[in-house]
Design a protein around this motif. Structure first.
Motif, short mmCIF file in Angstrom:
data_model
loop_
_atom_site.label_atom_id
_atom_site.label_comp_id
_atom_site.label_asym_id
_atom_site.label_seq_id
_atom_site.Cartn_x
_atom_site.Cartn_y
_atom_site.Cartn_z
N LYS A 439 67.09 90.30 32.02
CA LYS A 439 66.34 89.40 31.14
C LYS A 439 67.12 89.08 29.86
CE LYS A 439 62.08 90.83 29.87
NZ LYS A 439 60.74 91.41 30.02
N ASP A 464 74.47 96.50 29.73
CA ASP A 464 74.62 95.06 29.99
C ASP A 464 75.54 94.45 28.95
OD1 ASP A 464 73.17 93.92 27.65
OD2 ASP A 464 71.41 94.88 28.55
N ALA A 484 61.63 92.74 20.24
CA ALA A 484 62.65 92.60 19.20
C ALA A 484 63.12 91.17 19.02
CB ALA A 484 63.84 93.49 19.52
N SER A 495 57.33 88.62 28.28
CA SER A 495 57.65 89.85 27.58
C SER A 495 56.38 90.45 26.99
CB SER A 495 58.65 89.48 26.48
OG SER A 495 58.76 90.50 25.55
N GLY A 497 56.37 93.76 25.73
CA GLY A 497 56.70 94.76 24.70
C GLY A 497 56.15 96.14 25.01
P1 ADP Z 1 59.57 93.39 27.12
O1 ADP Z 1 60.94 93.19 27.65
O2 ADP Z 1 58.49 93.17 28.11
O3 ADP Z 1 59.32 92.72 25.82
P2 ADP Z 1 60.32 96.14 26.58
O4 ADP Z 1 59.45 97.19 26.00
O5 ADP Z 1 60.98 96.46 27.87
O6 ADP Z 1 59.38 94.92 26.73
O7 ADP Z 1 61.40 95.77 25.51
C1 ADP Z 1 61.04 95.64 24.17
C2 ADP Z 1 61.99 94.69 23.47
O8 ADP Z 1 63.27 95.27 23.37
C3 ADP Z 1 62.20 93.38 24.20
O9 ADP Z 1 61.21 92.44 23.84
C4 ADP Z 1 63.59 92.98 23.74
O10 ADP Z 1 63.50 92.28 22.52
C5 ADP Z 1 64.29 94.30 23.49
N1 ADP Z 1 65.17 94.71 24.61
C6 ADP Z 1 64.88 95.55 25.62
N2 ADP Z 1 65.93 95.71 26.44
C7 ADP Z 1 66.93 94.97 25.94
C8 ADP Z 1 68.28 94.71 26.34
N3 ADP Z 1 68.82 95.27 27.42
N4 ADP Z 1 69.01 93.86 25.56
C9 ADP Z 1 68.48 93.29 24.46
N5 ADP Z 1 67.21 93.50 24.04
C10 ADP Z 1 66.44 94.31 24.77
#
Ligand code: ADP
Length: 538
Positions: A439, A464, A484, A495, A497
């Motif tokens: 993603k 990644d 984030a 997303s 979160g």
């Molecule tokens: P979601 O992806 O459903 O928002 P997550 O809890 O898995 O929920 O991730 C929280 C946030 O962390 C995401 O919204 C993203 O902004 C950031 N994030 C997670 N994994 C990555 C990644 N591999 N690279 C960049 N940002 C990431």
């Protein structure tokens, strides 16, 4: 050590004023004396700083004891007032005592002055403490109500500021860090009616707290997260605090002679700052205690509001997310029904695959929502059994290869490891990390997976080369509902979160740790550890 004493002497004779000062010194005080002999000068002196004591002559060419008492009463200040006069008739003295003077001392028996001053200071302190205790109780009672209020956060914040004035402060400012901002948003200001509210607002908005240690006013509170007391502030301090000419002008106009800065702390950071200023009194540790209590209530209300807002957002996003696969499923089924027999053989496998994918997506979403609520209710349990971590990694990476053709999944290392763990949860964690890697690297690229055994742990990481996470948003990454990239071009529609929050919880419950490293524009590595099953470790 001599007791410091700020004495306002209402007296036309410089010599008498010196005699009085000498007498006070002899009685063990260290007087800081100012002499005035007109009503205007007295009013100006009362407004200018805090005084511990007023000593007034009875008869003066341009002023008098009774008028001085009147001026003190008008100011509303409770300062001991002692008449010190050469010639005061008994009747006049009684009249003055009735009007509120605390005592009188004849100039030819100044030897009595020290004892009279000591007693009046003591009484004034008792009165001050009683008044303070009443005010503190009132403030805390009203602060308690804030927590159970169901009003909007900003309404509650404004009320919190109002509670402080005038009981605890002459003016006050409440700063609050909204979800995406820093601690520079002014949420509420309050001040006594005589103070120019526009100036307080200008001071607050134009010169907000600066992040970093070079802010002499707010730096400490932001750094230490502890309430700060600046008991006495003089003009040199104002000059030190001021960032430019206008700042100094505003500070001088609003004359904070004593200040308290109360940070509100949540999730490891400062989410709000309550600034209380007094113009004529000196704050004490006890004041700081009351203000901190109030700050804690505001903190609680703000955190509750934030959580319920995030929860509402989460629910509406989750529902939206769930609706998408449902409509795809419906459309596919309708299409299947409409296919004429000749087309069936060719189209069916495709449609079934689409159905299967959407069902999986639906299942994942519903599981996430369910687990968040289970965690909320503290009902999440693990069903541990022996699992083959190597095989699990292999299978899930294989499935991911089918999901994205733009990414190359590279298994750098996959040790044979047996674990005693809940396979569904571990699968969920891995799937989450791998789908985040996809993603958040929208242009594709390599995703590297490593699973190795080190001492008595299994260490798994997913790396990644995607968009990474901005540094100032990294601190909250495992927080529930935290996304984030909200407000950035990379805000992802699907997303919720909660993926990382759940992963972090699952791993913690297995006795493991979770971590990440990320650089904006370069990529991220997320990893977790799990203790090895005892059998495997032997
Ligand atoms: P979601 O992806 O459903 O928002 P997550 O809890 O898995 O929920 O991730 C929280 C946030 O962390 C995401 O919204 C993203 O902004 C950031 N994030 C997670 N994994 C990555 C990644 N591999 N690279 C960049 N940002 C990431």
């Amino acid at each position: 050590m001599a007791q410091e004493l700020a004495v306002l002497i209402v007296e036309d004779s410089e010599d008498d004023a010196l005699l009085i000062t000498r007498e006070l010194r002899r009685s063990g005080f260290d007087p800081l004396m100012r002499r005035v002999d007109t009503a205007d000068a007295m009013r100006a002196a009362l407004a200018e700083r805090a005084w511990d004591l007023v000593l007034a002559d009875y008869r003066m060419p341009r002023f008098s004891g009774p008028l001085a008492l009147e001026a003190l009463r008008e100011s509303g200040l409770d300062i001991p007032f002692i008449l010190v006069s050469a010639t005061v008739g008994e009747e006049a003295a009684v009249a003055m005592m009735k009007a509120g003077a605390h005592d009188f001392v004849l100039k030819h028996s100044l030897g009595r002055l020290g004892a009279a001053v000591a007693r009046e200071l003591r009484d004034a302190e008792v009165r001050r403490r009683r008044r303070w205790a009443d005010a503190a109780l009132e403030i805390l009672a009203e602060a308690g109500k804030l927590v159970v209020e169901s009003a909007q956060l900003d309404v509650i914040q404004r009320r919190a500021a109002t509670i402080c004035v005038p009981r605890l402060a002459d003016w006050c400012v409440l700063y609050y860090a909204h979800d995406r901002g820093s601690i520079t948003d002014v949420t509420a200001v309050a001040c006594r009616p005589e103070i120019d509210e526009a100036s307080v607002l200008e001071l607050a908005t134009r010169y907000p707290p600066k992040i970093g240690a070079d802010d002499p006013l707010f730096g400490n509170a932001l750094l230490t997260h502890a309430p700060q007391l600046m008991a006495t502030i003089g003009d040199p301090d104002l000059a030190r605090i001021a960032r430019d000419e206008r700042h100094l002008q505003l500070l001088r106009a609003l004359e904070p002679r004593s200040l308290m800065i109360i940070p509100q702390v949540a999730r490891g950071g400062v989410i709000g700052l309550l600034v209380l200023a007094a113009q004529r009194r000196r704050y004490t540790e006890a004041d700081l205690g009351v203000a901190s209590e109030l700050g804690r209530r505001v903190e609680l209300v703000a955190e509750n509001a934030r959580l319920s807002r995030s929860r509402e957002e989460f629910i509406s996003t989750a529902i939206h997310e769930i609706k998408t696969p449902i409509s795809v499923i419906k459309m596919s089924v309708q299409l299947m029904q409409q296919l004429d027999p000749a087309q069936r053989d060719a189209r069916m496998p495709d449609l079934f695959e689409r159905l299967d994918r959407q069902c999986n997506r639906l299942e994942r979403l519903v599981t996430e929502v369910l687990e968040v609520s289970r965690l909320d209710l503290k009902r999440l349990t693990l069903s541990r059994r022996p699992i083959d971590l190597g095989a699990l990694v292999e299978r899930i990476v294989g499935e991911m290869r089918d999901v994205s053709s733009r990414h190359r999944f590279v298994v750098l290392r996959n040790d044979a490891i047996m674990l005693d763990a809940d396979p569904d949860r571990i699968e969920q964690v891995l799937t989450n990390l791998l789908s985040n890697a996809i993603k958040y690297s929208p242009t594709g690229g390599d995703v590297e997976i490593e699973s190795r055994r080190e001492r008595n742990e299994a260490l798994v990481s997913v790396r990644d080369h995607g968009i990474g996470i901005p540094l100032d948003r990294q601190g909250r990454i495992f927080e529930r509902f935290y996304r984030a990239h909200v407000g950035t071009p990379y805000e992802h529609t699907s997303s919720l979160g909660v993926g990382l929050y759940l992963s972090h919880e699952f791993i913690a419950r297995h006795g493991g740790r979770m971590w990440f490293e990320s650089k904006e524009g370069v990529g991220s590595t997320f990893g977790f550890s799990l203790p090895l099953a005892p059998k495997d470790g032997e």
